[in-house]
Design a protein around this motif. Sequence first.
Motif, short mmCIF file in Angstrom:
data_model
loop_
_atom_site.label_atom_id
_atom_site.label_comp_id
_atom_site.label_asym_id
_atom_site.label_seq_id
_atom_site.Cartn_x
_atom_site.Cartn_y
_atom_site.Cartn_z
N TYR A 5 -2.17 7.29 -7.43
CA TYR A 5 -0.83 7.66 -6.96
C TYR A 5 -0.01 6.43 -6.63
O TYR A 5 -0.54 5.32 -6.53
N ARG A 63 1.71 -1.46 -10.84
CA ARG A 63 0.46 -1.13 -10.16
C ARG A 63 -0.09 0.21 -10.63
O ARG A 63 -1.30 0.39 -10.76
N LYS A 123 -5.20 2.18 -6.45
CA LYS A 123 -4.51 3.11 -5.55
C LYS A 123 -4.96 4.54 -5.87
O LYS A 123 -4.22 5.35 -6.45
N ALA A 155 5.64 0.63 1.57
CA ALA A 155 6.88 1.06 0.91
C ALA A 155 7.72 1.95 1.82
O ALA A 155 8.95 1.87 1.80
N GLU A 209 -7.08 -3.94 6.18
CA GLU A 209 -5.67 -3.53 6.12
C GLU A 209 -5.52 -2.26 6.94
O GLU A 209 -6.48 -1.76 7.52
N VAL A 234 2.94 -3.61 -2.72
CA VAL A 234 4.16 -4.07 -3.40
C VAL A 234 5.08 -4.71 -2.37
O VAL A 234 5.72 -5.74 -2.62
N THR A 235 5.12 -4.14 -1.16
CA THR A 235 5.93 -4.73 -0.08
C THR A 235 5.34 -6.09 0.30
O THR A 235 6.07 -7.05 0.52
#
Length: 295
Positions: A33, A52, A148, A247, A181, A210-211
């Motif tokens: 996802y 990604r 992911k 995100a 994380e 991505v952030t």
Amino acid sequence: MPRIAYVNGRYIPHQSAQIHIEDRGFQFADGIYEVVALMDGELRDEVGHLDRLERSLGEIGIAMPMPRRVLQIAMREMVRRNRIKNGALYIQVSRGIAARDFKFPSPAVRPTLVMTLRHMTFDIPARKAAAKPVITVPDIRWKRRDIKSTALLGQVLAKQIAVNEGAAEAWMVDDDGFITEGASSNAWIIDAKGRLITRPAAHNAILKGVTRSALQALCKQEGIELVERAFTPKEAYKAREAFTSSATALIMPVSSIDGHKIGNGKIGPVTDKLYDLYMEYAMNPSRKEQKWNPR
Ligand code: PDD
């Protein structure tokens, strides 16, 4: 205005959108996802999320359900049909529908593609003012955190422990005692010397956010020192500042870790600056990193 979902090529009222009970996403969490922020009508960091998505699918041997360009058109159609300007676009691709059997269906079946769009507000001053507590929990997930995957049970349980303890996020700790994380975010601290620290994405111990990548590029551009290394909860307790990135949560200032107050419990100067830099970046979709980039 009814919410519209996307299921395998069709735009359907959200409440009646369905997939088959033998979808492998449902039975095995055999899927991938992405969550893309929609801010001011623009999908933020779209290219990074699609890169990604393609990578994650490739790692587990699922074909892209359609060419990227066609998917991008469907993503925009979701935005248009839902008439939402700010929110989160959820994209899920599973291996498809097949009688329950662990091995991949052979021949391969059509991957299932589902999208939903949820309204969300991005009130940045309010978010900046709301530093939140995090707690640490053991990281019980599988080892390929770079993928992911929709297999999120480890994160679901971690997040629920956080909620039960009145925290906004759970930072997960690996078997060697280092923070990996957050349950749905990357973890950052600023040490006593003012250095920004986050765990490296190499070795697949974390998701390459991505952030996170955007922040990394901004640090480079602005000459902000970033050290990529693992850190322990004990070190984090003594941090000057801490925050998470994702995100949808964007940059979330951390007020305490396991009850240890961070700084004065409010957003610190480095986090504040990074937030401004990130927002300037995110709200400027003409930047090449984010551009509509059909392949
Ligand atoms: N989660 N690490 C994990 C485990 C995550 O689930 C996420 C994002 C991140 C941050 O990645 P990005 O910056 O690309 O959003 C890091 C999304 C938001 C979610 O699951 O809802």
